[in-house]
Write a protein that holds these residues in place. Structure first.
Motif, PDB file in Angstrom:
ATOM      1  N   MET A   1     -59.037 -83.345  -7.370  1.00  0.00           N
ATOM      2  CA  MET A   1     -57.821 -82.681  -6.881  1.00  0.00           C
ATOM      3  C   MET A   1     -57.744 -82.834  -5.365  1.00  0.00           C
ATOM      4  O   MET A   1     -58.736 -82.635  -4.659  1.00  0.00           O
ATOM      5  CB  MET A   1     -57.838 -81.201  -7.248  1.00  0.00           C
ATOM      6  N   GLU A   2     -56.546 -83.165  -4.895  1.00  0.00           N
ATOM      7  CA  GLU A   2     -56.336 -83.436  -3.468  1.00  0.00           C
ATOM      8  C   GLU A   2     -55.477 -82.326  -2.851  1.00  0.00           C
ATOM      9  O   GLU A   2     -54.450 -81.956  -3.423  1.00  0.00           O
ATOM     10  CB  GLU A   2     -55.614 -84.785  -3.336  1.00  0.00           C
ATOM     11  N   PHE A   3     -55.911 -81.830  -1.707  1.00  0.00           N
ATOM     12  CA  PHE A   3     -55.259 -80.664  -1.084  1.00  0.00           C
ATOM     13  C   PHE A   3     -54.848 -80.928   0.358  1.00  0.00           C
ATOM     14  O   PHE A   3     -55.579 -81.585   1.109  1.00  0.00           O
ATOM     15  CB  PHE A   3     -56.234 -79.472  -1.063  1.00  0.00           C
ATOM     16  N   LYS A   4     -53.731 -80.339   0.722  1.00  0.00           N
ATOM     17  CA  LYS A   4     -53.393 -80.146   2.135  1.00  0.00           C
ATOM     18  C   LYS A   4     -53.923 -78.781   2.521  1.00  0.00           C
ATOM     19  O   LYS A   4     -53.810 -77.823   1.743  1.00  0.00           O
ATOM     20  CB  LYS A   4     -51.865 -80.120   2.330  1.00  0.00           C
ATOM     21  N   LEU A   5     -54.473 -78.664   3.723  1.00  0.00           N
ATOM     22  CA  LEU A   5     -54.962 -77.355   4.179  1.00  0.00           C
ATOM     23  C   LEU A   5     -53.764 -76.449   4.437  1.00  0.00           C
ATOM     24  O   LEU A   5     -52.857 -76.785   5.207  1.00  0.00           O
ATOM     25  CB  LEU A   5     -55.793 -77.527   5.456  1.00  0.00           C
ATOM     26  N   HIS A   6     -53.752 -75.303   3.791  1.00  0.00           N
ATOM     27  CA  HIS A   6     -52.646 -74.350   3.911  1.00  0.00           C
ATOM     28  C   HIS A   6     -52.994 -73.226   4.883  1.00  0.00           C
ATOM     29  O   HIS A   6     -52.161 -72.791   5.686  1.00  0.00           O
ATOM     30  CB  HIS A   6     -52.332 -73.755   2.535  1.00  0.00           C
ATOM     31  N   ASP A   7     -54.216 -72.731   4.829  1.00  0.00           N
ATOM     32  CA  ASP A   7     -54.600 -71.611   5.687  1.00  0.00           C
ATOM     33  C   ASP A   7     -56.134 -71.550   5.755  1.00  0.00           C
ATOM     34  O   ASP A   7     -56.816 -72.127   4.907  1.00  0.00           O
ATOM     35  CB  ASP A   7     -54.068 -70.296   5.109  1.00  0.00           C
ATOM     36  N   VAL A   8     -56.634 -70.879   6.759  1.00  0.00           N
ATOM     37  CA  VAL A   8     -58.077 -70.653   6.893  1.00  0.00           C
ATOM     38  C   VAL A   8     -58.291 -69.169   7.170  1.00  0.00           C
ATOM     39  O   VAL A   8     -57.662 -68.607   8.058  1.00  0.00           O
ATOM     40  CB  VAL A   8     -58.685 -71.461   8.065  1.00  0.00           C
ATOM     41  N   LEU A   9     -59.153 -68.536   6.363  1.00  0.00           N
ATOM     42  CA  LEU A   9     -59.507 -67.137   6.598  1.00  0.00           C
ATOM     43  C   LEU A   9     -60.892 -67.111   7.237  1.00  0.00           C
ATOM     44  O   LEU A   9     -61.814 -67.801   6.789  1.00  0.00           O
ATOM     45  CB  LEU A   9     -59.539 -66.361   5.281  1.00  0.00           C
TER      46      LEU A   9
ATOM     47  N   GLN B   1     -52.011 -83.367  -5.433  1.00  0.00           N
ATOM     48  CA  GLN B   1     -52.062 -84.314  -6.546  1.00  0.00           C
ATOM     49  C   GLN B   1     -53.402 -84.182  -7.268  1.00  0.00           C
ATOM     50  O   GLN B   1     -54.416 -83.847  -6.639  1.00  0.00           O
ATOM     51  CB  GLN B   1     -51.884 -85.744  -6.027  1.00  0.00           C
ATOM     52  N   THR B   2     -53.362 -84.379  -8.566  1.00  0.00           N
ATOM     53  CA  THR B   2     -54.579 -84.379  -9.382  1.00  0.00           C
ATOM     54  C   THR B   2     -54.733 -85.766 -10.003  1.00  0.00           C
ATOM     55  O   THR B   2     -53.748 -86.357 -10.457  1.00  0.00           O
ATOM     56  CB  THR B   2     -54.486 -83.290 -10.464  1.00  0.00           C
ATOM     57  N   TYR B   3     -55.960 -86.251  -9.987  1.00  0.00           N
ATOM     58  CA  TYR B   3     -56.275 -87.581 -10.505  1.00  0.00           C
ATOM     59  C   TYR B   3     -57.269 -87.410 -11.649  1.00  0.00           C
ATOM     60  O   TYR B   3     -58.278 -86.720 -11.477  1.00  0.00           O
ATOM     61  CB  TYR B   3     -56.884 -88.449  -9.404  1.00  0.00           C
ATOM     62  N   ALA B   4     -56.976 -88.000 -12.783  1.00  0.00           N
ATOM     63  CA  ALA B   4     -57.855 -87.831 -13.944  1.00  0.00           C
ATOM     64  C   ALA B   4     -58.103 -89.173 -14.616  1.00  0.00           C
ATOM     65  O   ALA B   4     -57.225 -90.048 -14.643  1.00  0.00           O
ATOM     66  CB  ALA B   4     -57.244 -86.850 -14.931  1.00  0.00           C
ATOM     67  N   ASP B   5     -59.299 -89.316 -15.133  1.00  0.00           N
ATOM     68  CA  ASP B   5     -59.664 -90.511 -15.873  1.00  0.00           C
ATOM     69  C   ASP B   5     -59.194 -90.372 -17.321  1.00  0.00           C
ATOM     70  O   ASP B   5     -59.252 -89.278 -17.902  1.00  0.00           O
ATOM     71  CB  ASP B   5     -61.194 -90.680 -15.824  1.00  0.00           C
TER      72      ASP B   5
END
Lengths: 185, 185
Positions: free
Chosen positions: B115-123, B137-141
C-alpha cells in the motif's frame, strides 16, 4: 503486481468491544478499526468510530472508554453488538459488567482481557471520530495468564478481515521476533 | 479478573514492512504498531515509529511511505528488517523493489500486497512519531486475489504479539461478520 485502487488491506485486526457510558447506561460497540500509536508509558491506542454511532457522545461526555477483547466463544454476542445500535437496544444485558478506576468505562467479565482508557484526544476525520485513549489499567482473567503475561493462545482473539467479512481464529506461532532474522546477519 | 497494570494487550497486529526513501535510498522497517483510523475514501492509516528510527526523516522529507505486507515465507527477512538499522545496513538488497505513483515510497515485489501513502499528518508522541498516511494506491499479486478481492488466507499474513515476542499465523475462519449475531435478535 497490479493496482487495485486504494483498498485498505491492513487485516486481520483484533475485534474489540468498545465500552462507553451513554446517557448514564453502559453500551458496547464492536470495533476492529483500532490502532497502537506508541510503545511506552503512557501507552496510547486509537479507535475509529463512525460519527453515526451512539457511543461517541458518551465517550466525549465521560472522557473515558474501554477496549474489551472478546474470545472466539463470544463471537455471536460480539457480532450482535456490531449489528444493533444502542439507540434502540440495551446491549449491556448480554454481559456481566464491571467498572474500574474511571468509573465511567464499562467492561465485560466474559472478556478475559479488558483495557480502561482516559480520553486523551479526538481527531476529526470527516465521517469518523478518532478517539485516542491513554491506557490507565488492564484487567485480565487468570485463565489467560501464563508466566505473568497474557497468553494470546489462551485468549483466542477474534480477528476481523474486511474483504472476506469474516472473523478468523489465531493460528500457530511461526517464529521468534528479534531473533529469527539474526541468521541473515 | 485482576489488574495487571497498563499493559497494552491489543494483539495480534499485522506485521508490516514500512518503506521509505532515506537520503535517496530505499529503506524498510518492520512495524506492527499500526492502525486503521477510518473506513472510507480517503482512507487513512497510522504507523507509530520510535523517533530513534532512521526512516522517520525520510518520510518527513518525501511526504510518502509504503506499508508492505510480508507473508509467512518472508519471516526471516522481515525480522531482520526489525533488528538492523538503515543507518548502517542496506536492507533494500533483500528485496526486488518497485515504485508507484508517488515515486518516493519503495515497495517490495516479494510482498503480495503493498500500500502506497501520501503523508497526511504527523502526531508528536514524545518518543514516537505517529505518521498518518492517506492511501493512494494498493498493489496486489494475482496469487492472493480471489473473486476480485484480496484473499487473506492466500496472503498468509505474519501476525505480531508483544507478550510472547512471536510471529503467529492466521488460523481458520470462525464465522461471518454482520451475520452471525442475528440469531440473538
Amino acid at each position: 503486481m497490479k493496482s487495485i485502487g486504494p483498498i485498505n488491506a491492513l487485516y486481520p485486526m483484533p475485534t474489540t468491544l468498545v465500552g462507553a457510558a451513554v446517557n448514564g447506561k453502559p453500551n458496547f460497540l464492536t470495533v476492529a478499526h483500532v490502532g497502537i500509536l506508541n510503545h511506552g508509558t503512557p501507552q496510547y491506542l486509537s479507535i475509529g468510530l463512525g460519527k453515526i454511532h451512539y457511543s461517541n457522545n458518551g465517550i466525549l461526555e465521560n472522557k473515558a472508554f474501554s477496549i474489551c477483547l472478546p474470545p472466539e466463544d463470544l463471537m455471536v454476542e460480539t457480532d450482535y453488538c456490531g449489528i444493533m445500535t444502542g439507540k434502540k437496544t440495551d446491549k449491556s444485558v448480554l454481559f456481566d459488567i464491571f467498572y474500574g478506576e474511571t468509573e465511567k468505562a464499562p467492561m465485560i467479565h466474559q472478556c478475559p482481557v479488558n483495557m480502561e482508557f482516559k480520553l486523551h484526544d479526538v481527531l476529526d476525520y470527516q465521517t469518523h471520530d478518532i478517539f485516542i485513549g491513554e491506557l490507565i489499567q488492564t484487567y485480565a482473567d487468570d485463565s489467560v495468564i501464563a508466566g505473568g503475561k497474557i497468553d494470546i493462545a489462551k485468549l483466542r482473539p477474534l480477528l476481523f478481515d474486511m474483504a472476506s467479512k469474516k472473523y478468523w481464529a489465531l493460528g500457530n506461532p511461526v517464529g521468534n521476533c528479534w531473533s529469527s532474522g539474526k541468521s541473515l546477519k
